[in-house]
Design a protein around this motif. Structure first.
Motif, PDB file in Angstrom:
ATOM      1  N   ARG A  38      54.325  16.676  13.765  1.00  0.00           N
ATOM      2  CA  ARG A  38      55.549  17.431  13.499  1.00  0.00           C
ATOM      3  C   ARG A  38      55.870  17.432  12.020  1.00  0.00           C
ATOM      4  O   ARG A  38      55.610  16.458  11.316  1.00  0.00           O
ATOM      5  CB  ARG A  38      56.716  16.804  14.252  1.00  0.00           C
ATOM      6  N   LEU A  39      56.459  18.499  11.561  1.00  0.00           N
ATOM      7  CA  LEU A  39      57.038  18.528  10.228  1.00  0.00           C
ATOM      8  C   LEU A  39      58.429  17.935  10.379  1.00  0.00           C
ATOM      9  O   LEU A  39      59.258  18.459  11.128  1.00  0.00           O
ATOM     10  CB  LEU A  39      57.123  19.965   9.702  1.00  0.00           C
ATOM     11  N   LEU A  40      58.705  16.843   9.677  1.00  0.00           N
ATOM     12  CA  LEU A  40      59.938  16.114   9.915  1.00  0.00           C
ATOM     13  C   LEU A  40      60.947  16.187   8.764  1.00  0.00           C
ATOM     14  O   LEU A  40      62.140  16.235   9.000  1.00  0.00           O
ATOM     15  CB  LEU A  40      59.620  14.647  10.211  1.00  0.00           C
ATOM     16  N   THR A  41      60.470  16.181   7.551  1.00  0.00           N
ATOM     17  CA  THR A  41      61.378  16.080   6.413  1.00  0.00           C
ATOM     18  C   THR A  41      61.546  17.424   5.715  1.00  0.00           C
ATOM     19  O   THR A  41      60.676  18.304   5.811  1.00  0.00           O
ATOM     20  CB  THR A  41      60.847  15.063   5.387  1.00  0.00           C
ATOM     21  N   PRO A  42      62.630  17.587   4.983  1.00  0.00           N
ATOM     22  CA  PRO A  42      62.798  18.811   4.182  1.00  0.00           C
ATOM     23  C   PRO A  42      61.651  19.014   3.188  1.00  0.00           C
ATOM     24  O   PRO A  42      61.272  20.143   2.895  1.00  0.00           O
ATOM     25  CB  PRO A  42      64.118  18.580   3.448  1.00  0.00           C
ATOM     26  N   LYS A  43      61.082  17.915   2.718  1.00  0.00           N
ATOM     27  CA  LYS A  43      59.939  17.995   1.802  1.00  0.00           C
ATOM     28  C   LYS A  43      58.737  18.641   2.489  1.00  0.00           C
ATOM     29  O   LYS A  43      58.017  19.447   1.885  1.00  0.00           O
ATOM     30  CB  LYS A  43      59.586  16.587   1.315  1.00  0.00           C
ATOM     31  N   GLU A  70      42.889  16.876   9.225  1.00  0.00           N
ATOM     32  CA  GLU A  70      42.109  17.257  10.397  1.00  0.00           C
ATOM     33  C   GLU A  70      42.969  17.639  11.589  1.00  0.00           C
ATOM     34  O   GLU A  70      42.449  17.932  12.650  1.00  0.00           O
ATOM     35  CB  GLU A  70      41.173  16.116  10.784  1.00  0.00           C
ATOM     36  N   PHE A  71      44.276  17.619  11.422  1.00  0.00           N
ATOM     37  CA  PHE A  71      45.172  17.938  12.529  1.00  0.00           C
ATOM     38  C   PHE A  71      46.270  18.887  12.051  1.00  0.00           C
ATOM     39  O   PHE A  71      46.592  18.919  10.869  1.00  0.00           O
ATOM     40  CB  PHE A  71      45.769  16.655  13.124  1.00  0.00           C
ATOM     41  N   PRO A  72      46.823  19.653  12.957  1.00  0.00           N
ATOM     42  CA  PRO A  72      47.906  20.578  12.582  1.00  0.00           C
ATOM     43  C   PRO A  72      49.256  19.889  12.686  1.00  0.00           C
ATOM     44  O   PRO A  72      49.394  18.845  13.331  1.00  0.00           O
ATOM     45  CB  PRO A  72      47.794  21.669  13.651  1.00  0.00           C
ATOM     46  N   ARG A  73      50.256  20.479  12.028  1.00  0.00           N
ATOM     47  CA  ARG A  73      51.632  19.995  12.167  1.00  0.00           C
ATOM     48  C   ARG A  73      52.529  21.198  12.421  1.00  0.00           C
ATOM     49  O   ARG A  73      52.312  22.278  11.869  1.00  0.00           O
ATOM     50  CB  ARG A  73      52.082  19.251  10.914  1.00  0.00           C
ATOM     51  N   LEU A  74      53.529  20.986  13.242  1.00  0.00           N
ATOM     52  CA  LEU A  74      54.429  22.060  13.658  1.00  0.00           C
ATOM     53  C   LEU A  74      55.859  21.762  13.243  1.00  0.00           C
ATOM     54  O   LEU A  74      56.336  20.646  13.412  1.00  0.00           O
ATOM     55  CB  LEU A  74      54.376  22.221  15.187  1.00  0.00           C
ATOM     56  N   GLY A  75      56.520  22.783  12.730  1.00  0.00           N
ATOM     57  CA  GLY A  75      57.947  22.716  12.448  1.00  0.00           C
ATOM     58  C   GLY A  75      58.617  23.903  13.112  1.00  0.00           C
ATOM     59  O   GLY A  75      58.044  24.992  13.182  1.00  0.00           O
TER      60      GLY A  75
END
Length: 149
Positions: A38-43, A70-75
């Motif tokens: 997950r995308l967690l921070t404003p940064k 090697e992995f995706p992140r979702l926001g």
């Protein structure tokens, strides 16, 4: 390997090597959705918005940037202005997370911010899922992570 409970209800420490696996990067093979995906921070969000490609269709907009991992992140950025009721926003976020979770292997190496569109509350969940997958295929074909920066 058998774990035993102590009288306090905690698992007794077992010195076997199978129980002491070092932390690893999340796997794209399983269908979990760990916090590291997950995308967690404003940064994190600012990084994606800084130099991103936009992919969209009738139902979704995705802001995508290569993350050199090697992995995706979702926001998720489902605005109250687009979907005024919390029930609608939560449904859309649930559909987005589920589609991401099932197809994260195709998205490995990308950070993605999903934006909602006005009128999504009236669209069937199956159609929303299919249109999300349409964008997943577009992102996968774009080969964005192998382009020079």
């Amino acid at each position: 390997m058998v774990h035993t409970e102590s009288t306090s209800g905690e698992l007794a420490s077992n010195p076997c090597s199978a129980c002491q696996t070092p932390p690893q990067s999340p796997s794209v093979e399983d269908h979990s959705f760990d916090k590291s995906l997950r995308l967690l921070t404003p940064k994190d969000y600012a990084y994606v918005f800084a130099k991103a490609e936009r992919f969209g269709n009738r139902n979704w907009t995705m802001i995508v940037r290569s993350n050199n991992q090697e992995f995706p992140r979702l926001g998720l950025a489902i605005a109250k202005k687009q979907l005024s009721r919390a029930v609608w926003r939560n449904r859309v976020k649930r559909i987005a997370r589920e589609a991401f979770r099932l197809h994260k292997k195709d998205l490995s190496g990308y950070d993605i911010v999903v934006l909602g569109r006005k009128g999504m509350e009236q669209i069937d969940s199956k159609i929303l899922h299919e249109s999300f997958l349409h964008l997943v295929r577009k992102i996968h074909k774009s080969n964005l992570k192998h382009r020079p920066k």
